[in-house]
Design a protein around this motif. Structure first.
Motif, PDB file in Angstrom:
ATOM      1  N   GLY A   1      16.192  -5.259  28.342  1.00 48.91           N
ATOM      2  CA  GLY A   1      15.377  -4.543  27.352  1.00 48.91           C
ATOM      3  C   GLY A   1      14.048  -5.251  27.178  1.00 48.91           C
ATOM      4  N   ALA A   2      13.288  -4.762  26.222  1.00 45.71           N
ATOM      5  CA  ALA A   2      11.897  -5.213  26.030  1.00 45.71           C
ATOM      6  C   ALA A   2      11.775  -6.724  25.846  1.00 45.71           C
ATOM      7  N   GLY A   3      12.837  -7.352  25.344  1.00 49.13           N
ATOM      8  CA  GLY A   3      12.777  -8.797  25.084  1.00 49.13           C
ATOM      9  C   GLY A   3      12.574  -9.623  26.325  1.00 49.13           C
ATOM     10  N   ILE A   4      13.002  -9.111  27.507  1.00 45.75           N
ATOM     11  CA  ILE A   4      12.814  -9.899  28.729  1.00 45.75           C
ATOM     12  C   ILE A   4      11.337  -9.940  29.129  1.00 45.75           C
ATOM     13  N   SER A   5      10.562  -8.961  28.653  1.00 43.20           N
ATOM     14  CA  SER A   5       9.128  -8.938  28.986  1.00 43.20           C
ATOM     15  C   SER A   5       8.259  -9.497  27.867  1.00 43.20           C
ATOM     16  N   ALA A   6       8.878  -9.925  26.764  1.00 43.11           N
ATOM     17  CA  ALA A   6       8.093 -10.423  25.608  1.00 43.11           C
ATOM     18  C   ALA A   6       7.265 -11.645  26.003  1.00 43.11           C
ATOM     19  N   GLU A   7       7.853 -12.572  26.777  1.00 41.77           N
ATOM     20  CA  GLU A   7       7.122 -13.800  27.144  1.00 41.77           C
ATOM     21  C   GLU A   7       6.067 -13.526  28.225  1.00 41.77           C
ATOM     22  N   SER A   8       6.032 -12.273  28.691  1.00 41.70           N
ATOM     23  CA  SER A   8       4.937 -11.858  29.594  1.00 41.70           C
ATOM     24  C   SER A   8       3.806 -11.228  28.790  1.00 41.70           C
ATOM     25  N   GLY A   9       3.986 -11.194  27.464  1.00 37.34           N
ATOM     26  CA  GLY A   9       2.916 -10.683  26.602  1.00 37.34           C
ATOM     27  C   GLY A   9       3.025  -9.209  26.277  1.00 37.34           C
TER      28      GLY A   9
ATOM     29  N   ARG B   1      -0.240   1.094  30.154  1.00 41.37           N
ATOM     30  CA  ARG B   1      -0.428   0.903  31.605  1.00 41.37           C
ATOM     31  C   ARG B   1      -1.529  -0.136  31.825  1.00 41.37           C
ATOM     32  N   ARG B   2      -2.583  -0.047  31.000  1.00 42.10           N
ATOM     33  CA  ARG B   2      -3.699  -0.994  31.140  1.00 42.10           C
ATOM     34  C   ARG B   2      -3.239  -2.412  30.785  1.00 42.10           C
ATOM     35  N   GLN B   3      -2.448  -2.541  29.710  1.00 46.64           N
ATOM     36  CA  GLN B   3      -1.944  -3.872  29.293  1.00 46.64           C
ATOM     37  C   GLN B   3      -1.053  -4.479  30.382  1.00 46.64           C
ATOM     38  N   LEU B   4      -0.379  -3.620  31.120  1.00 51.64           N
ATOM     39  CA  LEU B   4       0.529  -4.109  32.165  1.00 51.64           C
ATOM     40  C   LEU B   4      -0.258  -4.818  33.273  1.00 51.64           C
ATOM     41  N   LYS B   5      -1.525  -4.415  33.459  1.00 48.92           N
ATOM     42  CA  LYS B   5      -2.327  -5.011  34.537  1.00 48.92           C
ATOM     43  C   LYS B   5      -2.549  -6.508  34.307  1.00 48.92           C
ATOM     44  N   THR B   6      -2.561  -6.916  33.003  1.00 44.41           N
ATOM     45  CA  THR B   6      -2.838  -8.339  32.712  1.00 44.41           C
ATOM     46  C   THR B   6      -1.545  -9.100  32.409  1.00 44.41           C
ATOM     47  N   ALA B   7      -0.398  -8.439  32.575  1.00 43.97           N
ATOM     48  CA  ALA B   7       0.883  -9.121  32.317  1.00 43.97           C
ATOM     49  C   ALA B   7       1.463  -9.582  33.651  1.00 43.97           C
ATOM     50  N   SER B   8       2.153 -10.722  33.620  1.00 41.29           N
ATOM     51  CA  SER B   8       2.801 -11.233  34.844  1.00 41.29           C
ATOM     52  C   SER B   8       4.291 -11.409  34.581  1.00 41.29           C
ATOM     53  N   PRO B   9       5.099 -11.314  35.653  1.00 41.68           N
ATOM     54  CA  PRO B   9       6.531 -11.592  35.468  1.00 41.68           C
ATOM     55  C   PRO B   9       6.721 -13.011  34.941  1.00 41.68           C
ATOM     56  N   ASN B  10       7.692 -13.207  34.073  1.00 39.18           N
ATOM     57  CA  ASN B  10       7.954 -14.549  33.533  1.00 39.18           C
ATOM     58  C   ASN B  10       9.191 -15.137  34.221  1.00 39.18           C
TER      59      ASN B  10
ATOM     60  N   GLU C   1      25.735 -11.909  26.343  1.00 35.12           N
ATOM     61  CA  GLU C   1      24.461 -11.449  25.749  1.00 35.12           C
ATOM     62  C   GLU C   1      23.485 -12.613  25.761  1.00 35.12           C
ATOM     63  N   ILE C   2      22.296 -12.368  26.295  1.00 33.31           N
ATOM     64  CA  ILE C   2      21.214 -13.360  26.209  1.00 33.31           C
ATOM     65  C   ILE C   2      20.076 -12.682  25.452  1.00 33.31           C
ATOM     66  N   ASN C   3      19.794 -13.163  24.246  1.00 28.33           N
ATOM     67  CA  ASN C   3      18.811 -12.513  23.373  1.00 28.33           C
ATOM     68  C   ASN C   3      18.232 -13.538  22.412  1.00 28.33           C
ATOM     69  N   LEU C   4      17.001 -13.258  21.934  1.00 28.71           N
ATOM     70  CA  LEU C   4      16.369 -14.244  21.036  1.00 28.71           C
ATOM     71  C   LEU C   4      17.235 -14.477  19.802  1.00 28.71           C
ATOM     72  N   GLU C   5      17.860 -13.366  19.338  1.00 32.06           N
ATOM     73  CA  GLU C   5      18.729 -13.469  18.156  1.00 32.06           C
ATOM     74  C   GLU C   5      19.900 -12.519  18.359  1.00 32.06           C
TER      75      GLU C   5
ATOM     76  N   HIS D   1      21.704 -17.426  22.576  1.00 29.90           N
ATOM     77  CA  HIS D   1      20.551 -16.948  21.806  1.00 29.90           C
ATOM     78  C   HIS D   1      19.378 -17.908  21.910  1.00 29.90           C
ATOM     79  N   GLY D   2      18.256 -17.337  22.314  1.00 26.39           N
ATOM     80  CA  GLY D   2      17.022 -18.097  22.532  1.00 26.39           C
ATOM     81  C   GLY D   2      16.140 -17.306  23.474  1.00 26.39           C
ATOM     82  N   PRO D   3      15.009 -17.870  23.902  1.00 25.83           N
ATOM     83  CA  PRO D   3      14.070 -17.129  24.750  1.00 25.83           C
ATOM     84  C   PRO D   3      14.622 -16.904  26.162  1.00 25.83           C
ATOM     85  N   ALA D   4      14.479 -15.668  26.630  1.00 20.47           N
ATOM     86  CA  ALA D   4      14.991 -15.318  27.964  1.00 20.47           C
ATOM     87  C   ALA D   4      14.351 -16.178  29.050  1.00 20.47           C
ATOM     88  N   GLY D   5      13.069 -16.504  28.866  1.00 19.31           N
ATOM     89  CA  GLY D   5      12.339 -17.282  29.868  1.00 19.31           C
ATOM     90  C   GLY D   5      12.947 -18.653  30.110  1.00 19.31           C
ATOM     91  N   THR D   6      13.729 -19.135  29.135  1.00 17.70           N
ATOM     92  CA  THR D   6      14.418 -20.424  29.284  1.00 17.70           C
ATOM     93  C   THR D   6      15.888 -20.217  29.656  1.00 17.70           C
TER      94      THR D   6
END
Ligand code: APR
Length: 236
Positions: A11-19, A59-68, A199-203, A216-221
């Motif tokens: 879900g959206a939380g996996i892309s949160a650390e990509s901005g 779509r425009r915001q996606l151009k400046t986002a990178s996979p985390n 489940e891996i989720n911030l909370e 529970h914690g940041p997906a990027g870690t």
């Protein structure tokens, strides 16, 4: 190798650390936009340009986002695991693919695709779209985002249910567990009975208690660490 068939829901939380914004957190997309205006068929009929602007901006915001590191770790798991590793995402971004994943199932569609209401062709699109943008194939001015709105059927449900029936590890990453049918996948897997569920989720999500294991914690870690454990065959 302990797990042969792994199904990963994201879900959206996996892309949160990509901005990229999530939906239901403080300041999220549904704090700033009314779902009924930008994510329903009725909203699109009422004001198509408002809807096109909402998706053109994302779509425009996606151009400046990178996979985390979480996206990258799942791409590595698919490549190195040796079993079947299926990624089912609620996200409409392309960060899984840009992080090295393949054959990603986008059950809510894709931001970088448009569908023509006249000829029904689906077009790859990473620019702006408006009501007077003609379909590249039939030239009708009937393009819409190739995204599943509330009240519409998600894509690939038969394929997803078959994967859930066969899996021996079900992982849910970065989702609040508030939107069905995705929120019900863990219950489907538990009914069938032989998969480990994580489940891996911030909370804790709304469905946290349904999972055998919760991290529970940041997906990027947490995701790279968990992928490392799976590839080493460590117990889970
Ligand atoms: N790491 C892990 N989890 C995170 C992170 C992070 N860095 N940041 C946020 N999260 C978690 C939040 O705690 C929250 O539980 O991600 C979850 C995001 O929840 P939502 O915003 O509800 O997004 P999602 O669950 O993907 O929404 C599902 O709802 O509006 C529809 O179609 C839309 O696909 C979307 C669906």
């Amino acid at each position: 190798m302990r797990h042969q068939n792994i199904v990963i829901l994201t879900g959206a939380g996996i892309s949160a650390e990509s901005g990229l914004s999530t939906f239901r957190e403080e300041g999220g997309l549904w704090d700033r936009h009314r779902i009924e205006d930008v994510a329903t068929p009725e909203g699109f009929v009422r004001d198509p340009d408002l809807v096109h602007e909402f998706y053109s901006t994302r779509r425009r915001q996606l151009k400046t986002a990178s996979p985390n590191p979480a996206h990258i770790a799942l791409g590595r798991l698919q490549r190195e695991h040796g079993g079947q590793v299926s990624i089912v995402t609620q996200n409409v971004d392309d960060l899984h693919e840009r992080g090295g994943a393949s054959d990603v199932i986008h059950m809510h569609g894709e931001l970088k695709k448009l569908r023509c209401g006249a000829c029904h062709r689906v077009h790859v699109w990473d620019g702006v779209c408006a009501t007077d943008t003609p379909c590249p194939a039939c030239h009708a001015k009937a393009l819409r985002p190739h995204v599943v709105w509330f009240g519409e059927m998600p894509f690939d449900m038969d394929r997803i249910m078959a994967l859930l029936a066969d899996c021996d590890l079900f992982m849910s990453i970065g989702t609040s567990g508030q939107v069905y049918p995705a929120a019900g996948f863990v219950s489907e897997v538990r009914q069938i009975g032989h998969a480990h569920t994580v489940e891996i989720n911030l909370e804790p999500s709304d469905g946290a208690s349904l999972f055998a294991e919760r991290r529970h914690g940041p997906a990027g870690t947490l995701v790279p660490a968990y992928v490392e454990e799976i590839l080493k065959g460590e117990p889970s």
